[in-house]
Structures are given as C-alpha cells and as structure tokens.
Design a protein around this motif. Structure first.
Motif, PDB file in Angstrom:
ATOM      1  N   LEU A 121       0.829  -1.200   0.000  1.00  0.00           N
ATOM      2  CA  LEU A 121       0.000   0.000   0.000  1.00  0.00           C
ATOM      3  C   LEU A 121       0.869   1.258   0.000  1.00  0.00           C
ATOM      4  N   ILE A 122       1.930   1.255   0.789  1.00  0.00           N
ATOM      5  CA  ILE A 122       2.852   2.396   0.822  1.00  0.00           C
ATOM      6  C   ILE A 122       3.457   2.629  -0.568  1.00  0.00           C
ATOM      7  N   HIS A 123       3.886   1.542  -1.215  1.00  0.00           N
ATOM      8  CA  HIS A 123       4.475   1.654  -2.564  1.00  0.00           C
ATOM      9  C   HIS A 123       3.452   2.202  -3.561  1.00  0.00           C
ATOM     10  N   ARG A 124       2.228   1.683  -3.488  1.00  0.00           N
ATOM     11  CA  ARG A 124       1.202   2.108  -4.446  1.00  0.00           C
ATOM     12  C   ARG A 124       0.876   3.586  -4.276  1.00  0.00           C
ATOM     13  N   LYS A 125       0.764   4.030  -3.030  1.00  0.00           N
ATOM     14  CA  LYS A 125       0.493   5.443  -2.758  1.00  0.00           C
ATOM     15  C   LYS A 125       1.663   6.320  -3.205  1.00  0.00           C
ATOM     16  N   GLU A 126       2.862   5.800  -3.035  1.00  0.00           N
ATOM     17  CA  GLU A 126       4.053   6.545  -3.457  1.00  0.00           C
ATOM     18  C   GLU A 126       4.041   6.737  -4.970  1.00  0.00           C
ATOM     19  N   GLU A 127       3.668   5.688  -5.716  1.00  0.00           N
ATOM     20  CA  GLU A 127       3.596   5.790  -7.175  1.00  0.00           C
ATOM     21  C   GLU A 127       2.555   6.811  -7.618  1.00  0.00           C
ATOM     22  N   LEU A 128       1.503   6.969  -6.825  1.00  0.00           N
ATOM     23  CA  LEU A 128       0.444   7.931  -7.134  1.00  0.00           C
ATOM     24  C   LEU A 128       0.747   9.319  -6.596  1.00  0.00           C
ATOM     25  N   ASN A 129       1.909   9.412  -5.921  1.00  0.00           N
ATOM     26  CA  ASN A 129       2.313  10.676  -5.291  1.00  0.00           C
ATOM     27  C   ASN A 129       1.257  11.159  -4.279  1.00  0.00           C
ATOM     28  N   GLU A 130       0.742  10.191  -3.507  1.00  0.00           N
ATOM     29  CA  GLU A 130      -0.257  10.476  -2.483  1.00  0.00           C
ATOM     30  C   GLU A 130       0.260  10.040  -1.116  1.00  0.00           C
ATOM     31  N   PRO A 131      -0.195  10.687  -0.064  1.00  0.00           N
ATOM     32  CA  PRO A 131       0.188  10.218   1.272  1.00  0.00           C
ATOM     33  C   PRO A 131      -0.496   8.889   1.578  1.00  0.00           C
ATOM     34  N   CYS A 132       0.174   8.074   2.358  1.00  0.00           N
ATOM     35  CA  CYS A 132      -0.390   6.797   2.817  1.00  0.00           C
ATOM     36  C   CYS A 132      -0.755   6.965   4.286  1.00  0.00           C
ATOM     37  N   VAL A 133      -2.046   6.947   4.587  1.00  0.00           N
ATOM     38  CA  VAL A 133      -2.526   7.243   5.937  1.00  0.00           C
ATOM     39  C   VAL A 133      -2.825   5.928   6.656  1.00  0.00           C
ATOM     40  N   LEU A 134      -2.008   5.629   7.666  1.00  0.00           N
ATOM     41  CA  LEU A 134      -2.112   4.372   8.391  1.00  0.00           C
ATOM     42  C   LEU A 134      -2.642   4.595   9.798  1.00  0.00           C
ATOM     43  N   GLY A 135      -3.612   3.788  10.200  1.00  0.00           N
ATOM     44  CA  GLY A 135      -4.032   3.721  11.590  1.00  0.00           C
ATOM     45  C   GLY A 135      -3.306   2.565  12.244  1.00  0.00           C
ATOM     46  N   LEU A 136      -2.604   2.827  13.336  1.00  0.00           N
ATOM     47  CA  LEU A 136      -1.736   1.818  13.923  1.00  0.00           C
ATOM     48  C   LEU A 136      -2.179   1.439  15.333  1.00  0.00           C
ATOM     49  N   ALA A 137      -1.881   0.184  15.682  1.00  0.00           N
ATOM     50  CA  ALA A 137      -2.260  -0.366  16.982  1.00  0.00           C
ATOM     51  C   ALA A 137      -1.022  -0.639  17.815  1.00  0.00           C
ATOM     52  N   THR A 138      -1.232  -0.815  19.114  1.00  0.00           N
ATOM     53  CA  THR A 138      -0.153  -1.185  20.024  1.00  0.00           C
ATOM     54  C   THR A 138      -0.484  -2.535  20.657  1.00  0.00           C
ATOM     55  N   GLY A 139       0.259  -2.893  21.683  1.00  0.00           N
ATOM     56  CA  GLY A 139       0.068  -4.199  22.299  1.00  0.00           C
ATOM     57  C   GLY A 139       0.977  -5.232  21.674  1.00  0.00           C
ATOM     58  N   SER A 140       0.862  -6.471  22.135  1.00  0.00           N
ATOM     59  CA  SER A 140       1.774  -7.518  21.665  1.00  0.00           C
ATOM     60  C   SER A 140       1.446  -8.003  20.257  1.00  0.00           C
ATOM     61  N   SER A 141       0.188  -7.895  19.834  1.00  0.00           N
ATOM     62  CA  SER A 141      -0.217  -8.485  18.548  1.00  0.00           C
ATOM     63  C   SER A 141       0.531  -7.929  17.347  1.00  0.00           C
ATOM     64  N   PRO A 142       0.740  -6.583  17.219  1.00  0.00           N
ATOM     65  CA  PRO A 142       1.371  -6.074  15.995  1.00  0.00           C
ATOM     66  C   PRO A 142       2.896  -6.009  16.032  1.00  0.00           C
ATOM     67  N   ILE A 143       3.526  -6.458  17.097  1.00  0.00           N
ATOM     68  CA  ILE A 143       4.972  -6.264  17.236  1.00  0.00           C
ATOM     69  C   ILE A 143       5.739  -6.886  16.065  1.00  0.00           C
TER      70      ILE A 143
END
Length: 645
Positions: free
Chosen positions: A52-74
């Motif tokens: 997704l980051i690469h695709r947005k970069e190719e479109l010259n658009e920001p990539c807006v990510l919602g991120l989580a904490t805790g042990s699951s996403p480490i």
C-alpha cells in the motif's frame, strides 16, 4: 449481511487465502484467515502495508495508516523495519494515527504508547516526526475534549485512514472502545474495563499501576478506514473471537461492528481460532475426512454435549448432531464408542517414564530403557512444580535420572518489597555490606520508570533460585541435577524482553547435548500473559532442529505440558498421569516453597485464585472430564501432548 469484498486483498497480492486457511461458512460474518504461525501471518500483513505504501508513493499520495499497540502487531512492525533497512521501504509518504493512549500518561513513560511506537517502529524508519500522530496523554482535563476533536478532524483532513491495523481485547474492544461504545463514536476519553486493566497489569507490574482512563479513536473513526486488518494470537482470544465473528452485532462486543465493514480481514493463529465452529466442530460445517484425531475430538464433543459417557452414546445421538457420516464410515455407535473409549483409556498411565518389563503397545511411553534420562524445562522457576509437580514426583520416585532446567531467572516477578526484605536481612547479618546497602537505597528511591539495577536483579534472581532449590530438594532431586540457564533474552530488567538469539539457543543445545535425554518435558502453554513461555518454547524448538541429526535424538521424545492458565482439551491429551490425594498434597507443598510468588503474585492474570489453588482445580477438572467420559475416577490428572520434531 454485507459479504466481504476481497478484491483489494487479491489485487495487493497478499496471498492470505493461499497461505492461510479460509472457508466461507454460514456461521461466519467476518472474513478471517487462520495461520499455523503468528510470525508467518505478521509477515504477510506487513507485506500488505508495504504494498500500500508503494502504491500510494507511485500515485504521489500520502499513505494514511491507523496503527495499533500491544503484543499483537509487534512482529508486523519488526518486519516493516526489516523491509526499510534491507529492501529500501521508505516511510516518507506515510502519515500515521495511533488508535489510543492511556490517560494521563507522560510520553517518556515506558508504558506509554508513544514510547511503544517509537521503540518498535518510528525510531527505526525514515518517517517524518510531523507525520506521527498519537493521542496526547499529557493534556489537561480541561483541554482533553478539544484535543480529541482536533485529533478526529486531523484524520478527516487527510480523507480518513487508508489502512487500519487492529488488535482485540478480551472484552471485544478495538482500540479502547469498551463494551457499550456507540457505532458512530469518535475520538474521545473512556474509562477502561476491569478486564482490560487486568490484561495490562503485567506491563505495569500490577493492576494498581494501570491507568483507569484512556483516549481512543471511536468505532465510527475506525470503520471509516478503507481497509481494516485485525490481528489476534493465542487461546486467550479464542472465546471473544467466536462471539465477534459468529455472533450478532452488539455494543457489548464492540468488535462485532466490523461485521458491517466491507473490507475487513481477521488474521488469526491456530490457538486464537480454536473456538470457531469450522475449527472446533468442522463436521457441523461441511463433510469431513475423518482422521483418528478428528474422530476422537468429535466423540468427546458429543459426549460432553449429551452429558453421556462414551459407551452410552447411541446411533441417534450421532445422527441428531451432524455426525451421521461418521457412523456411515464406522458402522455402529457401539463399535465406534469402544474404539474411542480404548483410545482415551490408553492415554492414562502411572508410569510417565514408561513401565519397565511391560507390554508398551498401548501405553503412551516406551518401556525401554527402564531408567530414562529426563529434562524438565521450566520457563520460570516454578512452572515445573505448578504444571507437572505430580509427574515430576513420579519420575523421581520411579528412579529416572531427572534434570530440571529453569530457562529464565524469573527476577521480574519478584516484587520490590520482597527484595527489600531480603536486602535488609542481609544488612542485619553484615552491617558493612555495601552491596546490600546499595540495593536498599535503590529500592527505597526507585521511581516508576527506573529499571532494576544489576545488583537488584541479581538479588531477585537469587530469591527465585533458592526457592526452586528448596522445592526440588523436597521432591527428592539433588542440586547437581538442577540447572539455571538464565537465557539472555529475558535479562532486560523490564517486562519487555529481547528477541530470541543464537546465544539462547546455544545454551539450550549445550544442555540437551550434555544430558542426551530420552524424555524432554516443556511448557506448551502459549497463553502465557507476557510471552516468556512462547519464547522459551521457541528456544527448545530451534535447539531440536539443530540437534535432530545427532544419533541420541532418535531416542528422545518431547512431551508438552500447559501452565497455570489453560489445560489441553481431552481429545488432545496423549499422556494422562493420575495423582493420588497424597501426591496432590505433595505437589501443593512443593509450590509453597515459591514464597515470593504467593499472596499477591505480580502476574496474576484475571484469576484471583493463587497458583496452587487454580492448578489443583484444573487437575481435578481434568480428572472429572475423564470420569464423565466413562473412565476411572481419579483425584487429579496432569496432562501432556507429544511434540513430534
């Protein structure tokens, strides 16, 4: 019900369907994929984010990510960092919004999500600091409402979230949207549920230190994301996941609101998925290939459902409960009942090391050699007696060469008050001890964010070590057969541990190669609330891979026990070791030697009972389940599952 649109996932080439286990069943209302390994799953999720980051970069658009904490996403964050360092993944076009933060909470507090995100991701990639957005736990109460409104408006100013990463709490919360949250709720402050605070307690070294409030994105904010991926690992999440994926939409399980989002995927490991209908009772979903393992699982389930022992189940019981195909294959209920009864009965043995000079055809362990070399791996310095104290006692009494290996020092679980008590006793014996005085001074002046000094960690380790030796001596083991491995991954002085390293695996290999065991016992309890059990088990598995070509390993069997949190299901048990009332009492006394872990243990979990009480209840419950299935009535049973490597 809106069916999930998986075109996005296919276009991004993530391969969830190919790599994991996915079935669209009438029971499930959210697209979910099951993986054998949370690591494998995390790598695929990281790949989707990177694409997704690469695709947005190719479109010259920001990539807006919602991120989580805790042990699951480490592990997801670790893989993204690896991609940045090794594959050139850039975060310059990435804008992040974190789900939540405790309130009040200083940014430099090691328990803050601000600290967490920088520690696990932001400090290791090229993201612009001004693109990082985390709810501010330092704002005054008077400013809090406006701060939440501003956070919400900032997300909207970027057109919403392109991708939202989530975990799930045992209350069904996503972010900190606790039961009762409204479907259209926005960013706001919230009071944390007691269960949520209990789950956070290990990180804060006790529930009293866990904040009661937090700031969280709302359900409406999360649901506005174009793509949502929820991660869930471990058996402790299994029950709430079944309610979320298969239940009705309700504010009492906020995650069920995701059923109404058209591009959501739940990514689960096998333990987390264990209560889903297609996993627990697949014969209710589709035609099954009836393996011996699945047959036993089905008959145990039917016995428990009908409240009948195996030998009283009838053809009608099978036909009425979706198992007609099993009878067609087996012939009659009578024949199948006897077959499954015998299979379960053959798991029971009073000789965990094998019975000498006996026919072992239907016994769980070999009769030869009569005297075996045994290693009991214990992640913490009390898991051995808590989880398999009766079996431990049997192995020693029956003359096997038993070794206990404590994989970690367990020092983090000793309270400051307990350490101070020992330091003051030491000073009473030697008033000139500068080391004891340093420990006393440190503990009396220790602040919330201070990591224990080397001297304090040493003292806490010695406390756990002395308790372990007292317990093993009581069981009859000589000190020479007790090994303190102090695996390096654990020795950080904080709840957060290092990753498993070659040094850890080398220590494990050295001991196994030195003893050349016929039996290894290890903790297979992956519901450990702070992850040490899993790392310790991984260290064993990695060591076994390395040592497998060695000739002595051909005679080595590995048995997995579970800890104080959960037990194996009856159909999973491959060795059941009964205990007499006297052995139950002896096991209790062995646990009592671990005094620092009694009366206010730091990692209590959501069970207020002391460890010795909960494990006795669990062992009695296992025995009762066997009896209810029609087998002999024992006072207690310890259960094991064999691991094949």
């Amino acid at each position: 019900m809106i069916k999930q649109d998986i075109s996005y996932k296919e276009k991004e080439g993530i391969g969830y369907k190919e790599a994991g286990k996915f079935e669209d069943t009438r029971f499930e209302k959210i697209h979910n994929v099951i993986f054998d390994s949370s690591l494998e799953a995390s790598i695929l999720v990281a790949k989707e984010i990177a694409n997704l980051i690469h695709r947005k970069e190719e479109l010259n658009e920001p990539c807006v990510l919602g991120l989580a904490t805790g042990s699951s996403p480490i592990k997801v964050y670790e893989e993204l960092v690896r991609m940045h360092k090794e594959e050139g993944l850039s975060f310059k076009n990435v804008i992040t919004f974190n789900l939540d933060e405790y309130y009040p909470m200083d940014k430099d507090n090691i328990q803050s999500y601000h600290y967490f995100m920088h520690d696990h991701l932001f400090d290791h990639v090229d993201i612009s600091p001004e693109h990082i957005n985390i709810p501010d736990g330092t704002v005054s109460f008077e400013e809090l409402r406006q701060s939440c409104i501003d956070y919400e408006m900032k997300i909207k100013s970027y057109g919403g979230l392109d991708f939202q990463l989530l975990g799930i709490g045992r209350t069904g919360h996503i972010g900190f949207n606790e039961p009762g949250s409204h479907i259209n709720s926005g960013t706001r402050s919230i009071t944390l549920d007691h269960i949520t605070r209990i789950d956070a307690a290990p990180s804060f070294l006790g529930i009293d230190n866990v904040p009661r409030k937090a700031i969280t994105m709302g359900i409406g904010t999360v649901r506005s994301a174009k793509r949502i991926v929820l991660l869930a690992w471990g058996i402790s999440k299994a029950e709430i996941l079944k309610k979320t994926i298969e239940g009705d939409v309700t504010s009492q399980v906020p995650a069920t609101y995701l059923q109404e989002h058209n591009n959501t995927t739940f990514v689960l490991d096998s333990e987390a998925s264990s209560e889903l209908t297609r996993v627990k009772t697949p014969w209710l979903v589709k035609s099954c290939i009836w393996t011996d393992e699945l047959k036993l699982k089905a008959v145990v389930w039917l016995s428990e459902l009908t409240n009948k022992p195996f030998l009283k189940l009838t053809d009608k019981d099978y036909n009425d409960n979706g198992m007609a195909s099993l009878l067609t294959e087996e012939g009659t209920a009578y024949d199948l009942n006897i077959k499954m009864f015998n299979k379960l009965q053959h798991t029971i043995t009073g000789w965990p090391g094998g019975k000498p000079n006996a026919d072992d055809t239907y016994r769980p362990e070999r009769s030869t050699p009569a005297k075996k070399r045994v290693i009991i791996f214990s992640p913490h310095p009390d898991d051995d007696v808590i989880s398999m104290g009766g079996t431990f006692d049997r192995l020693v009494e029956q003359g096997h060469e038993v070794h206990v290996a404590y994989q970690t020092s367990g020092n983090i679980a000793v309270s400051n008050e307990e350490a101070l008590k020992f330091a003051e006793i030491s000073m009473a014996f030697n008033s000139k001890s500068t080391e004891s005085q340093q420990i006393i001074d440190f503990l009396k002046n220790k602040s919330e964010n201070d990591i224990d000094s080397i001297e304090v960690r040493k003292l806490k380790s010695l406390i756990r070590r002395s308790e372990s030796l007292a317990a093993t001596r009581y069981i009859g083991l000589t000190d020479e057969n007790v090994h303190f491995l102090d695996l390096p991954f654990y020795e950080t002085g904080t709840v957060k541990k290092s990753n498993l390293s070659e040094a850890d695996i080398k220590i494990m290999c050295h001991l196994i190669e030195e003893i050349k065991p016929h039996q290894i016992y290890a903790a297979g309890d992956l519901a450990d609330p702070h992850g040490t059990h899993k790392v310790c088990l991984d260290s064993l598995f990695e060591a076994l891979k390395i040592l497998k070509p060695k000739p002595f390993m051909d005679d080595c069997w590995v048995w997995l026990y579970r800890g104080a949190w959960h037990e194996w299901e009856s159909s999973q048990i491959e060795m059941a070791v009964p205990m007499s009332p006297d052995q139950v009492l002896k096991k209790r006394h062995a646990i009592f030697y671990h005094q620092s872990q009694k009366d206010g243990v730091m990692f209590q979990g959501d069970d207020s009972r002391e460890f010795w009480v909960r494990v006795e209840d669990r062992n009695r419950e296992t025995a009762k389940k066997y009896n209810d299935l029609g087998l002999a009535d024992y006072a207690a049973i310890e259960a094991f599952k064999r691991y094949y490597f």
